[in-house]
Design an enzyme around this catalytic site. Structure first.
Site, PDB file in Angstrom:
ATOM      1  N   ARG A  22       0.968  -1.173  -0.341  1.00 16.83           N
ATOM      2  CA  ARG A  22      -0.065  -0.162   0.063  1.00 16.83           C
ATOM      3  C   ARG A  22       0.747   1.145   0.291  1.00 16.83           C
ATOM      4  O   ARG A  22       0.281   2.032  -0.909  1.00 16.83           O
ATOM      5  CB  ARG A  22      -0.813  -0.053   1.865  1.00 16.83           C
ATOM      6  CG  ARG A  22      -2.155  -0.939   1.415  1.00 16.83           C
ATOM      7  CD  ARG A  22      -2.801  -1.156   2.187  1.00 16.83           C
ATOM      8  NE  ARG A  22      -1.615  -1.412   3.544  1.00 16.83           N
ATOM      9  CZ  ARG A  22      -1.775  -1.613   5.319  1.00 16.83           C
ATOM     10  NH1 ARG A  22      -3.150  -0.963   5.962  1.00 16.83           N
ATOM     11  NH2 ARG A  22      -1.026  -1.745   5.696  1.00 16.83           N
TER      12      ARG A  22
ATOM     13  N   TYR B  46      -3.972 -14.543  14.313  1.00 18.43           N
ATOM     14  CA  TYR B  46      -3.321 -14.292  13.905  1.00 18.43           C
ATOM     15  C   TYR B  46      -2.804 -15.415  13.253  1.00 18.43           C
ATOM     16  O   TYR B  46      -2.947 -16.067  12.398  1.00 18.43           O
ATOM     17  CB  TYR B  46      -1.855 -13.784  14.562  1.00 18.43           C
ATOM     18  CG  TYR B  46       0.104 -13.399  13.770  1.00 18.43           C
ATOM     19  CD1 TYR B  46      -0.300 -12.696  12.684  1.00 18.43           C
ATOM     20  CD2 TYR B  46       0.688 -14.134  13.719  1.00 18.43           C
ATOM     21  CE1 TYR B  46       0.873 -12.896  11.682  1.00 18.43           C
ATOM     22  CE2 TYR B  46       1.632 -14.379  13.122  1.00 18.43           C
ATOM     23  CZ  TYR B  46       1.459 -13.608  11.814  1.00 18.43           C
ATOM     24  OH  TYR B  46       2.720 -13.363  11.340  1.00 18.43           O
TER      25      TYR B  46
HETATM   26  P1  NDP Z   1       6.257  -5.753   7.788  1.00 19.46           P
HETATM   27  O1  NDP Z   1       5.432  -4.463   8.517  1.00 19.46           O
HETATM   28  O2  NDP Z   1       7.473  -5.176   8.147  1.00 19.46           O
HETATM   29  O3  NDP Z   1       6.291  -5.510   6.229  1.00 19.46           O
HETATM   30  C1  NDP Z   1       4.604  -6.365   6.080  1.00 19.46           C
HETATM   31  C2  NDP Z   1       4.046  -5.291   4.118  1.00 19.46           C
HETATM   32  O4  NDP Z   1       2.707  -6.215   4.127  1.00 19.46           O
HETATM   33  C3  NDP Z   1       5.121  -4.246   4.196  1.00 19.46           C
HETATM   34  O5  NDP Z   1       5.788  -4.120   2.599  1.00 19.46           O
HETATM   35  C4  NDP Z   1       3.153  -3.564   3.587  1.00 19.46           C
HETATM   36  O6  NDP Z   1       3.282  -2.726   3.198  1.00 19.46           O
HETATM   37  C5  NDP Z   1       2.859  -5.155   3.329  1.00 19.46           C
HETATM   38  N1  NDP Z   1       1.079  -4.819   4.200  1.00 19.46           N
HETATM   39  C6  NDP Z   1       0.712  -5.144   5.354  1.00 19.46           C
HETATM   40  N2  NDP Z   1      -0.684  -5.213   4.493  1.00 19.46           N
HETATM   41  C7  NDP Z   1      -1.317  -5.077   3.553  1.00 19.46           C
HETATM   42  C8  NDP Z   1      -2.365  -4.971   2.254  1.00 19.46           C
HETATM   43  N3  NDP Z   1      -3.222  -4.957   3.003  1.00 19.46           N
HETATM   44  N4  NDP Z   1      -2.018  -5.382   0.735  1.00 19.46           N
HETATM   45  C9  NDP Z   1      -0.500  -4.847   0.916  1.00 19.46           C
HETATM   46  N5  NDP Z   1       0.226  -4.979   1.068  1.00 19.46           N
HETATM   47  C10 NDP Z   1       0.321  -4.898   2.843  1.00 19.46           C
HETATM   48  O7  NDP Z   1       6.033  -7.418   8.077  1.00 19.46           O
HETATM   49  P2  NDP Z   1       7.298  -8.728   8.036  1.00 19.46           P
HETATM   50  O8  NDP Z   1       8.334  -8.075   6.643  1.00 19.46           O
HETATM   51  O9  NDP Z   1       8.569  -8.814   8.997  1.00 19.46           O
HETATM   52  O10 NDP Z   1       6.558  -9.179   7.331  1.00 19.46           O
HETATM   53  C11 NDP Z   1       6.109 -10.050   6.307  1.00 19.46           C
HETATM   54  C12 NDP Z   1       5.900 -11.223   6.332  1.00 19.46           C
HETATM   55  O11 NDP Z   1       6.030 -11.973   7.310  1.00 19.46           O
HETATM   56  C13 NDP Z   1       4.341 -10.871   6.617  1.00 19.46           C
HETATM   57  O12 NDP Z   1       2.787 -12.235   6.080  1.00 19.46           O
HETATM   58  C14 NDP Z   1       3.832 -11.990   8.460  1.00 19.46           C
HETATM   59  O13 NDP Z   1       2.943 -11.702   9.127  1.00 19.46           O
HETATM   60  C15 NDP Z   1       5.331 -13.265   8.204  1.00 19.46           C
HETATM   61  N6  NDP Z   1       6.306 -13.101   9.286  1.00 19.46           N
HETATM   62  C16 NDP Z   1       7.059 -12.197   9.796  1.00 19.46           C
HETATM   63  C17 NDP Z   1       7.641 -12.480  10.934  1.00 19.46           C
HETATM   64  C18 NDP Z   1       7.850 -11.533  11.906  1.00 19.46           C
HETATM   65  O14 NDP Z   1       8.528 -11.377  13.055  1.00 19.46           O
HETATM   66  N7  NDP Z   1       8.685  -9.808  11.294  1.00 19.46           N
HETATM   67  C19 NDP Z   1       7.628 -13.910  11.454  1.00 19.46           C
HETATM   68  C20 NDP Z   1       6.792 -14.641  10.539  1.00 19.46           C
HETATM   69  C21 NDP Z   1       5.725 -14.853   9.886  1.00 19.46           C
HETATM   70  P3  NDP Z   1       1.904  -1.629   3.416  1.00 19.46           P
HETATM   71  O15 NDP Z   1       1.556  -1.462   4.812  1.00 19.46           O
HETATM   72  O16 NDP Z   1       2.322  -0.475   2.779  1.00 19.46           O
HETATM   73  O17 NDP Z   1       1.406  -1.777   2.569  1.00 19.46           O
END
Ligand code: NDP
Length: 259
Positions: free
Chosen positions: A37, A154
């Protein structure tokens, strides 16, 4: 490189794990569409990739909106042609006890994490099957494999991602397409920064104590690096991973296996 020239879409590619995945796929020669986004973030990632010589585009998308996903995939095809690789990484995490988790919050978690993954996957599957080649990697979590306090919404949404991964894998198995998942523990990203801040706010702990509590969940006592997750995702996208289907790679330093 065996994914050289392949068209790839990475959702949630603006920061954290998704940005690392976009970089890794581009490094391996894929032509990458970076979606999320926040346009400033996806523009910055795509610009950095292009300045490193890769083909990369930013495409704004909100995976909680079916129309936005359809529009993303249409723009992606204009940029890269066939979408051969999809990494469903966009995700959100919030914490609340199940007893007080509000329906609106539950729905938001499911809409982004589970339904967003479902719809994006659905948008590319038939093309992949027709062409006889495709790679889908869903970024789940160790919360897809077990529950824990305060992450009921979650964890449930991430369990759904894994069920979807395994079922899709079974459906496309004869057609040269694979669908797999990665399940990381805590990764060093803005999402984990927000988790630490939330613990501080809810408990009054110091930031260091909150981080230590998170690190205590890992036998390696460290956060996983986004590049480590990206390497596993890229491996699953490789030509050589063609027989790996319906699997999960768990990146947790041994937490689940030693539990
Ligand atoms: P971040 O919050 O750092 O990044 C998340 C990304 O997802 C951002 O680019 C965000 O961009 C995007 N995003 C969120 N909501 C939406 C939406 N509605 N539409 C499109 N894009 C969206 O998270 P992480 O990099 O840590 O996590 C990435 C993935 O890994 C997630 O699925 C998370 O659940 C999973 N994960 C993370 C862990 C952790 O410890 N960090 C552990 C295990 C899994 P924007 O908000 O601009 O849309």
């Amino acid at each position: 490189m065996s994914i050289d020239g392949r068209g790839a879409v990475v959702t949630g590619g603006g920061r954290g794990i998704g940005a690392a995945v976009a970089r890794e796929l581009a490094l391996r020669g894929a032509r990458v569409v970076v979606a999320a986004r926040s346009t400033d973030e996806i523009d910055a990632v795509a610009t950095a990739l292009r300045s490193g010589g890769a083909d990369a585009w930013a495409a704004r998308c909100d995976v909680s909106q079916p129309d936005s996903i359809a529009s993303l995939l249409e723009r992606a095809r204009r940029h890269v042609g066939d979408v051969d690789i999809l990494v469903n990484n966009a995700g959100i995490a919030t914490a609340a006890p199940i007893a007080t988790l509000e329906l609106a919050e539950w729905t938001r978690l499911w809409t982004v994490n589970a339904t967003g993954t479902f719809l994006t996957m659905q948008g590319v599957l038939s093309g992949m099957v027709e062409r006889g080649w495709g790679r889908i990697v869903n970024v789940a979590s160790i919360a897809a494999l077990r529950g824990a306090r305060y992450i009921g919404g979650y964890a449930a949404s991430k369990h759904a991602v894994l069920g979807l991964t395994r079922s899709a894998a079974a459906e496309v198995a004869p057609h040269g397409v694979t669908v797999n998942a990665v399940c990381p523990g805590y990764v060093d990203t803005p999402m984990t920064d927000a988790t630490v801040a939330n613990i501080v706010e809810k408990t009054g702990m110091s930031e260091q104590d909150a981080l230590d509590a998170i690190l205590a969940t890992s036998p390696q006592r460290r956060l996983i690096l986004p590049d480590e997750v990206a390497a596993s995702v890229a491996f699953l996208c490789d030509e050589s991973a063609g027989s790996i289907n319906g699997q999960t790679i768990v990146l947790d330093g041994g937490a689940i296996s030693s539990h």
